[in-house]
Design a protein around this motif. Sequence first.
Motif, PDB file in Angstrom:
ATOM      1  N   THR A 160     -14.972  -1.247   7.797  1.00 46.59           N
ATOM      2  CA  THR A 160     -13.802  -1.916   8.382  1.00 46.59           C
ATOM      3  C   THR A 160     -12.476  -1.320   7.917  1.00 46.59           C
ATOM      4  OG1 THR A 160     -12.840  -4.073   8.869  1.00 46.59           O
ATOM      5  CG2 THR A 160     -13.713  -3.776   6.647  1.00 46.59           C
ATOM      6  N   GLN A 161     -12.457  -0.780   6.698  1.00 42.76           N
ATOM      7  CA  GLN A 161     -11.201  -0.233   6.186  1.00 42.76           C
ATOM      8  C   GLN A 161     -10.883   1.136   6.782  1.00 42.76           C
ATOM      9  OE1 GLN A 161     -10.526  -0.685   2.014  1.00 42.76           O
ATOM     10  NE2 GLN A 161     -11.676  -2.573   1.879  1.00 42.76           N
ATOM     11  N   VAL A 183      -0.310   0.595  12.983  1.00 43.53           N
ATOM     12  CA  VAL A 183      -0.098   0.341  11.568  1.00 43.53           C
ATOM     13  C   VAL A 183      -0.532  -1.094  11.265  1.00 43.53           C
ATOM     14  CG1 VAL A 183       1.645   0.132   9.778  1.00 43.53           C
ATOM     15  CG2 VAL A 183       1.724   2.048  11.379  1.00 43.53           C
ATOM     16  N   LYS A 210     -10.350   6.681  10.542  1.00 40.62           N
ATOM     17  CA  LYS A 210      -9.462   7.300   9.562  1.00 40.62           C
ATOM     18  C   LYS A 210     -10.220   8.376   8.805  1.00 40.62           C
ATOM     19  CE  LYS A 210      -8.003   4.819   5.771  1.00 40.62           C
ATOM     20  NZ  LYS A 210      -7.339   3.614   5.300  1.00 40.62           N
ATOM     21  N   GLU A 244     -12.503   3.345 -12.428  1.00 36.20           N
ATOM     22  CA  GLU A 244     -12.537   3.510 -10.981  1.00 36.20           C
ATOM     23  C   GLU A 244     -13.239   4.788 -10.539  1.00 36.20           C
ATOM     24  OE1 GLU A 244      -8.186   2.969 -10.287  1.00 36.20           O
ATOM     25  OE2 GLU A 244      -8.897   1.478  -8.851  1.00 36.20           O
TER      26      GLU A 244
ATOM     27  N   GLY B 135       0.319 -11.402   8.005  1.00 30.06           N
ATOM     28  CA  GLY B 135      -0.432 -10.148   7.864  1.00 30.06           C
ATOM     29  C   GLY B 135       0.438  -9.069   7.271  1.00 30.06           C
ATOM     30  N   ARG B 141       1.429  -0.578  -0.263  1.00 28.32           N
ATOM     31  CA  ARG B 141       0.479  -0.213   0.797  1.00 28.32           C
ATOM     32  C   ARG B 141       0.121   1.274   0.770  1.00 28.32           C
ATOM     33  NH1 ARG B 141       0.769  -2.178   7.030  1.00 28.32           N
ATOM     34  NH2 ARG B 141      -0.957  -0.938   7.776  1.00 28.32           N
ATOM     35  N   ALA B 145      -3.451   0.383   0.971  1.00 31.14           N
ATOM     36  CA  ALA B 145      -3.740   0.120   2.396  1.00 31.14           C
ATOM     37  C   ALA B 145      -3.370  -1.330   2.716  1.00 31.14           C
ATOM     38  CB  ALA B 145      -5.186   0.448   2.698  1.00 31.14           C
ATOM     39  N   ARG B 148      -4.813  -6.902   4.744  1.00 28.79           N
ATOM     40  CA  ARG B 148      -6.005  -7.455   5.399  1.00 28.79           C
ATOM     41  C   ARG B 148      -7.308  -6.848   4.893  1.00 28.79           C
ATOM     42  NH1 ARG B 148      -3.045  -4.500   9.216  1.00 28.79           N
ATOM     43  NH2 ARG B 148      -4.079  -2.603   9.930  1.00 28.79           N
ATOM     44  N   ASN B 149      -7.220  -5.639   4.330  1.00 27.38           N
ATOM     45  CA  ASN B 149      -8.424  -5.008   3.783  1.00 27.38           C
ATOM     46  C   ASN B 149      -8.939  -5.703   2.533  1.00 27.38           C
ATOM     47  OD1 ASN B 149      -8.249  -3.088   5.716  1.00 27.38           O
ATOM     48  ND2 ASN B 149      -7.872  -1.354   4.348  1.00 27.38           N
ATOM     49  N   HIS B 150      -8.096  -6.488   1.902  1.00 26.46           N
ATOM     50  CA  HIS B 150      -8.463  -7.013   0.587  1.00 26.46           C
ATOM     51  C   HIS B 150      -8.662  -8.512   0.573  1.00 26.46           C
ATOM     52  CE1 HIS B 150      -7.827  -2.959  -0.483  1.00 26.46           C
ATOM     53  NE2 HIS B 150      -6.561  -3.005  -0.124  1.00 26.46           N
ATOM     54  N   ARG B 199      -9.158  -9.365  -3.486  1.00 27.61           N
ATOM     55  CA  ARG B 199      -9.614  -8.352  -4.420  1.00 27.61           C
ATOM     56  C   ARG B 199      -8.452  -7.928  -5.312  1.00 27.61           C
ATOM     57  NH1 ARG B 199     -13.493  -3.373  -3.457  1.00 27.61           N
ATOM     58  NH2 ARG B 199     -13.661  -2.858  -5.639  1.00 27.61           N
ATOM     59  N   PHE B 201      -6.851  -5.198  -8.398  1.00 28.77           N
ATOM     60  CA  PHE B 201      -6.916  -3.788  -8.796  1.00 28.77           C
ATOM     61  C   PHE B 201      -6.451  -3.643 -10.245  1.00 28.77           C
ATOM     62  CE2 PHE B 201      -6.434  -4.171  -4.283  1.00 28.77           C
ATOM     63  CZ  PHE B 201      -7.435  -3.345  -3.826  1.00 28.77           C
ATOM     64  N   ARG B 233      -1.909   9.854  -6.678  1.00 27.86           N
ATOM     65  CA  ARG B 233      -2.115   8.558  -6.014  1.00 27.86           C
ATOM     66  C   ARG B 233      -0.847   7.717  -6.099  1.00 27.86           C
ATOM     67  NH1 ARG B 233      -6.850   5.268  -7.996  1.00 27.86           N
ATOM     68  NH2 ARG B 233      -6.657   4.175  -6.021  1.00 27.86           N
ATOM     69  N   ALA B 302       6.600   0.874  13.927  1.00 27.07           N
ATOM     70  CA  ALA B 302       5.421   1.511  13.349  1.00 27.07           C
ATOM     71  C   ALA B 302       4.906   2.535  14.344  1.00 27.07           C
ATOM     72  CB  ALA B 302       4.356   0.468  13.061  1.00 27.07           C
ATOM     73  N   ILE B 330       2.660   5.833   5.782  1.00 24.34           N
ATOM     74  CA  ILE B 330       2.170   4.705   6.575  1.00 24.34           C
ATOM     75  C   ILE B 330       2.766   4.762   7.968  1.00 24.34           C
ATOM     76  CG2 ILE B 330       2.248   2.170   6.735  1.00 24.34           C
ATOM     77  CD1 ILE B 330       2.466   2.353   3.597  1.00 24.34           C
ATOM     78  N   ALA B 331       3.927   5.385   8.062  1.00 21.07           N
ATOM     79  CA  ALA B 331       4.672   5.486   9.318  1.00 21.07           C
ATOM     80  C   ALA B 331       5.212   4.141   9.735  1.00 21.07           C
ATOM     81  CB  ALA B 331       3.843   6.110  10.415  1.00 21.07           C
TER      82      ALA B 331
END
Lengths: 500, 402
Positions: A160-161, A183, A210, A244, B135, B141, B145, B148-150, B199, B201, B233, B302, B330-331
């Motif tokens: 999903t990511q 985005v 992606k 990680e 959202g 980000r 990312a 919503r991914n987390h 989640r 980090f 990163r 975006a 991210i644009a």
Amino acid sequence: MEAPWIAELRALLGPRGIIDDPTQLFPYEADGIVLLRRRPELVLLPRTTEQVSRALKILHRERVPVVARGAGTGLSGGATPVEGGVVVSLARMRDVLELDAVDRTARVQAGLVNIDLSLASSKHQLFYAPDPSSQQACTLGGNIAENSGGPHCFRYGNTTQHVLGLVIVLEDGTVLDLSEPRVDPLGYDLVGLFVGSEGMFGIATELVLKLLPKPATTETMLAIFESLDAACDATSDLIRARHEPSAIEILDKLTIQAVEASVYAAGYPKTAEAVLLLDIEGSEVEVANTVAGIEPLVRARGAIEVRTAKTDLERKQLWAGRKGAFGAMGRIAPDLYVADVCVPRTKLRELVAHTTRIAREKNLKLATVFHAGDGNLHPNIAYDRRDADEVRRVLEAGDEIMHLCIEAGGSLSGEHGVGLEKMKAMEWLFTREDLATMCRVREAWDPDRRMNPGKLIPIRACLEMKQAVVRPGSNESTGDAEDAGNAENVRSITNAGSER
Amino acid sequence: MSSSLTRFAPELDARVVGRLRPHPRSAELPLVAPRTRDELVECLRAAHRDGLALVPCGRGSKLAWTQPPERADFVLSVRELSGFTAHEPDDGTISVLAGTTLADLRAKARVGGHWCTPDLPQPTRATIGGALALGRSGSDRTRYAPLRNHVLGMSVVLADGTVAKSGGKLVKNVTGYDLHRLYTGSHGTLAVIVEAALRLFPAPESEAWFEREFASFTDALAAARAVADLPVRWLALSLVRARGRWRACGRLAGKHAVVEHEVGLVRATLGEPTARDGAAAERADALRDAAPSTQTSFARIACRPSRVAEVVRMLDLEHTVADATIEPTIASLEFALAGDARALAAHRELLAKRGASLHLVAPDSDAVPFDAPGPELALMHRLKQRLDPQGVFARGRFVGGL
Ligand SMILES: Cc1cc2nc3c(=O)[nH]c(=O)nc-3n(C[C@H](O)[C@H](O)[C@H](O)COP(=O)(O)OP(=O)(O)OC[C@H]3O[C@@H](n4cnc5c(N)ncnc54)[C@H](O)[C@@H]3O)c2cc1C
């Protein structure tokens, strides 16, 4: 005389686009769970979104159940046409339509095999991160339907990511083009909702995915243990210490032995009780730093040896063993029941010990290989489907494992999905209201529940929803009668399989 | 505020704590703030039974970001539902009630040695429920990312008072549909988000902040692109325009040795870090809190990363905007709106041709905030119809009249 709608489909797809010869329908009866099978009436093999759309329009008109199928490697009975009808195979839709190395996206047809995308992106120093162990065979469309994972999803996350856009054909043939990679979604996140919907919301025909730049450095590490418990504890320690790496996998002794006796032989020590296989990726300094942090931790948990791959070949070999593990287990017994459950990463040792106990009590042969870093267990039980009593014990063991995971705060599936196999267990984890809500959402996509019917949500939850009268102060609703019928249905399929 | 001021049923009346506009262009309405999950369920059941419409909110700081509701009887805030229902630092997960402020969430995560996304402006005034409903991802980000991914799972209350959960508290889980993906970003039009599992980090050991001014937008973008391509990163990477100048700003965070090494790689392009560790975090927070989205009127565009320069050129943003934050990888382009929002809205079609979308927050103007979705709007309406057929969650606020 052939039914007119079949003739119409034949005209649409051509002779190679349709299978109706009963002897050729056999492979489409089941996915990787061979215990659950049912022959479809017809298999369609479209080549384009347009063909899928026109075929679904016909099937909508004729009210025929439709089941999408990728490579059929699923492990929850997802692609099994339990209610008969038509299977739409994406096997002839496997083109890479566009590879944009600047924006790092790929637009592909849904039947493209997972590994082929990474191969295609490789020349741009890019890769597609989700890497199910079945990646040599499974399709990206199947990955999206199941929200599949893989060893490296520890760092990169499940499918999903990595999905930026989709073209979806709805049950009535409407083409929903959500392929402009956004985005953030415009309106509701339909793409995010579709991923993991197990073929019940429509057929994905094109995917925008992606791609990631290949890591500058990758180190593969193998820690060898004299006990499976210790390997589990080491994993919990790594998570606790916030390390990680990009993958943390465990293989137990039986798996190691099976792998070493197979073509996937990786050089795992055959006497070890367990090995911990790690990939550490990033810049050179980042990798060195992480490796330096991990090594003392695994040693403190009793690793008797820690190896790092010296060459790319060695690295590939270590991973080939892991990825070939399921295949290698074919040597242990004719059939393999691959359970797939998740628990908090603080409870790995506890749950793994439970699965060992259950297998012992039921006199079953258990091999464990799993995505330890994500708490995603795969207790694999070897069995022979011709032995009805063994099949019964296997299924009982599966149920017991799921119950224990739920008690430990875990869930029914980390990557294989619910499908047919775990449908009844959904009621152990979710309330009627939870399930009825899923049903409502499903009906927004497919009002007649004709797409992949008989999966994921026990039908009772949907019927109940229709009858439910919300009374203040009451959570009660009616509809228990259907439940028995539904459970019966699944059970009889299981038996049919075991009698083969 | 006395409850006798409303005409509602006792369940609702008893929870009225004040008045609030559901949108700057709407009239004030009673503000209902249940103190427990059960009270919230009661409030929704009453609204459902009595045919009322409501606008859900957290602290109400972003109500202007949508359109005014077609019809609403009250505003429902979950601000009283705050705190944590689970925190497992050793598993890297946290479960938080929707009314919890982002500041409290971050503080709690930090105690367990974690970083919690999203890193959004003015965290003491924004709730996690609000961030989820919008959202909205944060300045972090670039590394983590979208938010919503987390989201690992959610518990919501539907329009008829049904409590429904999806997902769980696990970092990996595919059991059932990801309904939390549907609720995330649904702007309070489908359900009230009560609780979410997220989640976490690893918290960074060390940080470095880079900030370098460039003569032109083009130069700043080229520099940002160059450092984005390094094996580094980035936690955050943006181009910032303020006082007529373009700057490239970057935040590195992680283990000491790694950050040190990354600083070495970045130095050639962005110079020495202008702040380290605590000071770096402070500078990043200050910049975040002054983001264009904290102004009354702003726009967000975006697009695809490769089209950032083209969009900037097309709208002549390089010289015309006063404040802007552009995240090149991210644009996403956010800028304060000076002139008439409708003038910008007129560019919608041209932007859409380039695959770019425009979100306008201009409460004083009647410019439509959202782009019009295509054929997928019908499906969105069907989702709304299934989950909230009566329109308990006031209609007209979100895209396409949702
Ligand atoms: C040896 C082995 C190892 C495995 N390892 C992993 C692993 O590491 N991680 C993991 O997650 N899984 C793993 N799996 C399970 C399986 O490979 C995945 O679930 C995979 O995503 C299924 O892809 P498929 O193309 O085979 O799909 P199928 O089995 O054909 O279908 C799976 C489901 O997706 C639906 N579907 C398929 N295509 C579409 C489409 N285009 N649109 C809508 N719905 C569609 C089907 O209806 C069905 O419900 C493994 C399986 C095997 C046999």
